[in-house]
Design a protein around this motif. Structure first.
Motif, PDB file in Angstrom:
ATOM      1  N   SER A 164       0.820  -1.386  -0.022  1.00 52.01           N
ATOM      2  CA  SER A 164      -0.062  -0.134   0.083  1.00 52.01           C
ATOM      3  C   SER A 164       0.823   1.262  -0.014  1.00 52.01           C
ATOM      4  O   SER A 164       0.322   2.098  -0.383  1.00 52.01           O
ATOM      5  N   SER A 165       2.058   1.236   0.197  1.00 48.61           N
ATOM      6  CA  SER A 165       2.935   2.495  -0.217  1.00 48.61           C
ATOM      7  C   SER A 165       2.860   2.859  -1.422  1.00 48.61           C
ATOM      8  O   SER A 165       3.215   4.002  -1.710  1.00 48.61           O
ATOM      9  N   ASN A 166       2.545   2.010  -2.444  1.00 56.03           N
ATOM     10  CA  ASN A 166       2.061   2.611  -3.670  1.00 56.03           C
ATOM     11  C   ASN A 166       1.144   3.642  -3.780  1.00 56.03           C
ATOM     12  O   ASN A 166       1.222   4.621  -4.494  1.00 56.03           O
ATOM     13  N   LEU A 167      -0.112   3.391  -2.894  1.00 54.33           N
ATOM     14  CA  LEU A 167      -1.120   4.328  -2.807  1.00 54.33           C
ATOM     15  C   LEU A 167      -0.711   5.761  -2.224  1.00 54.33           C
ATOM     16  O   LEU A 167      -1.085   6.784  -2.582  1.00 54.33           O
ATOM     17  N   LEU A 219       2.249  -2.271 -12.202  1.00 56.36           N
ATOM     18  CA  LEU A 219       3.303  -2.901 -11.466  1.00 56.36           C
ATOM     19  C   LEU A 219       3.838  -2.291 -10.418  1.00 56.36           C
ATOM     20  O   LEU A 219       4.569  -1.237 -10.654  1.00 56.36           O
ATOM     21  N   PRO A 220       3.687  -2.748  -9.108  1.00 48.59           N
ATOM     22  CA  PRO A 220       4.026  -1.947  -7.968  1.00 48.59           C
ATOM     23  C   PRO A 220       5.382  -1.963  -7.481  1.00 48.59           C
ATOM     24  O   PRO A 220       5.406  -1.795  -6.344  1.00 48.59           O
ATOM     25  N   PHE A 221       6.352  -1.857  -8.419  1.00 48.38           N
ATOM     26  CA  PHE A 221       7.713  -2.055  -7.866  1.00 48.38           C
ATOM     27  C   PHE A 221       8.412  -0.765  -7.556  1.00 48.38           C
ATOM     28  O   PHE A 221       9.507  -0.484  -8.193  1.00 48.38           O
ATOM     29  N   LEU A 222       7.689   0.076  -6.755  1.00 49.65           N
ATOM     30  CA  LEU A 222       8.428   1.486  -6.545  1.00 49.65           C
ATOM     31  C   LEU A 222       9.863   1.167  -5.809  1.00 49.65           C
ATOM     32  O   LEU A 222      10.828   1.932  -6.092  1.00 49.65           O
TER      33      LEU A 222
END
Length: 495
Positions: free
Chosen positions: A301-304, A341-344
């Motif tokens: 959820s750091s992506n959000l 793709l949630p790879f920050l």
């Protein structure tokens, strides 16, 4: 009358302090403090250790507002694992703390893989090294900052630094110690592990291991003056935050699954047998002779949080970001939805830290709601990757327990249940990690007979059953997701 327990959970950006009732385990008060994070160089993620301690002080004082500290029977702590908090012989910081989102040590990991050390580490320690693991970070510090390492007396974890501030005592527990250097079977430090990593000179800088619920010290007069706590209050050793969260959610029996949608994608199952695979870590659990098989990545959820901070100016008003996010996502289930793709901060073992985040298939007619829905799905699909790996090796019993920022959204929680095809339950209380730390303190203080009695205080407040139509849709999206990662592998430099 000592009818309360205090739990402190130090995450990578926010420290939480929670008071719970010593019999029911129900939350009574919560305090929080944000701690600034710095990225002075690419791949570096660190923070000032004194600011971390100050965040603990502020969170505890906030939780204690209007409450007599003499009511607290015991204190427990948990915090993020991996990274490094080095201190000198005077127990003062040597340098800023390295966080678990840091990937500066990626070349050390490559070296371990090239030399076969990473492969050999799996049967010995129960896991392979990754960029933020103690083996990699400490190797980087030894190579790149030898003067700092020469001054270092102890290489601590986050919660151990805070307990040091409270008690003046140095220690860690099995759940944290098992991050790199313990034998997976004995759950004690392994000389062979230090030798394998070429770090034998650092073996005596690792803190002594005490039981997670064992009393490791008592609040000093100095710490009492800063925090408002009562001097002499017993402080339990504590645990890795994911183990504490499992206890706080009531998921402590073999086969119990817990999921954290937070800064990290945490997916774990309790087991009483050791099964090894590079896709998960077999780490010591809160009971001796049990393990927590953890499949994780810095991609939840750091992506959000990043999206809202970067692209949603109305969130600056202080409004709960889920209020408008959920409304926009609800209108955005369409056939041509972009793929995210949630790879920050990197991906799971394959493709690893070289991976990056991105939207694929964005068109001119797509809305912000479409992007948010794609982001939700991408995060859920990453959790699916981890849980699918664990499911191949371990039986899951009952519904999984869910916590973290994503769990605050019923819609996102339902999407996750559909994506992983697993019933999910959310328990009472905003902070299961801090609650679990408090329960560990309660065990140490004799308020609970053991893990089972403490875990039984968890109360389910919301349940999500997988919806067949949602399962079918997300199974199809999972195929697109895997294909996109495969296609981008060469561009990322991993193909």
């Amino acid at each position: 009358m000592t009818d309360l327990l205090l739990g402190i959970d130090a995450g990578q950006t926010v420290t939480k302090a929670v008071l719970v009732h010593a019999e029911t385990g129900r939350e009574v008060a919560v305090g929080q403090a944000r701690v600034p994070v710095s990225t002075p160089h690419p791949r570096w993620v660190e923070r000032d250790q004194d600011q971390v301690w100050d965040g603990c002080v502020r969170a505890v004082r906030a939780a204690l507002a209007g409450i007599d500290a003499g009511r607290i029977a015991a204190i427990g702590l948990c915090g993020h694992n991996d990274g490094c908090y080095p201190v000198d012989e005077h127990l003062r910081p040597v340098r800023p703390a390295v966080l678990a989102m840091d990937s500066r040590a990626h070349e050390q990991v490559r070296h371990y893989r090239d030399t076969g050390a990473a492969e050999a580490a799996l049967p010995l320690t129960g896991q392979s090294p990754f960029a933020a693991s103690p083996a990699a970070v400490q190797a980087w510090l030894l190579a790149e900052e030898p003067a700092a390492m020469a001054r270092t007396r102890w290489l601590l974890f986050c919660k151990d630094w805070l307990r040091l501030g409270l008690t003046g005592e140095v220690a860690t527990d099995p759940t944290e110690a098992s991050a790199s250097f313990t034998d997976v079977h004995s759950q004690r430090y392994s000389p062979a592990a230090f030798e394998l990593y070429g770090l034998t000179e650092l073996a005596d800088k690792q803190p002594p291991i005490l039981g997670s619920a064992e009393v490791a010290g008592r609040v000093t007069a100095a710490a009492a003056g800063l925090t408002g706590l009562r001097a002499g209050t017993p402080v339990a050793t504590g645990a890795h935050d994911v183990d504490a969260a499992a206890l706080g959610m009531g998921a402590v029996t073999p086969g119990a699954v817990s999921v954290v949608m937070g800064t990290f994608s945490i997916n774990q199952v309790v087991t009483d047998t050791v099964r090894l695979d590079h896709r998960w870590q077999a780490r010591a659990f809160l009971r001796s002779g049990q393990w927590l098989a953890m499949s994780t990545s810095p991609a939840s959820s750091s992506n959000l949080e990043w999206f809202v901070r970067t692209l949603c100016p109305e969130a600056a008003t202080g409004e709960d970001p889920f209020a408008f996010v959920t409304a926009e996502v609800a209108t955005s289930i369409r056939a041509d939805l972009p793929l995210y793709l949630p790879f920050l901060f990197g991906a799971p073992v394959d493709p690893g830290p070289a991976a990056s985040a991105g939207f694929l298939g964005v068109r001119g007619w797509h809305t912000r709601g479409d992007l948010l829905r794609a982001l939700w799905e991408g995060v859920a699909l990453n959790h699916r990757t981890h849980l699918s790996a664990l499911r191949e090796a371990f039986p899951f019993t009952g519904a999984g327990r869910l916590s973290g920022g994503g769990a605050r959204s019923p819609a996102w929680s339902q999407l996750l249940a559909d994506t992983v095809d697993l019933p999910l339950e959310v328990t009472a209380g905003a902070e299961p990690g801090a609650r679990g730390a408090a329960l560990l303190a309660g065990i140490g203080a004799g308020r609970f007979a053991g893990l089972a009695e403490a875990a039984a205080t968890a109360e389910v407040v919301r349940a999500h059953e997988p919806d067949p139509a949602g399962v079918r849709r997300m199974t199809e999206r999972a195929e697109e997701y895997r294909a996109a990662i495969t296609a981008l592998g060469r561009w990322w430099g991993t193909g």
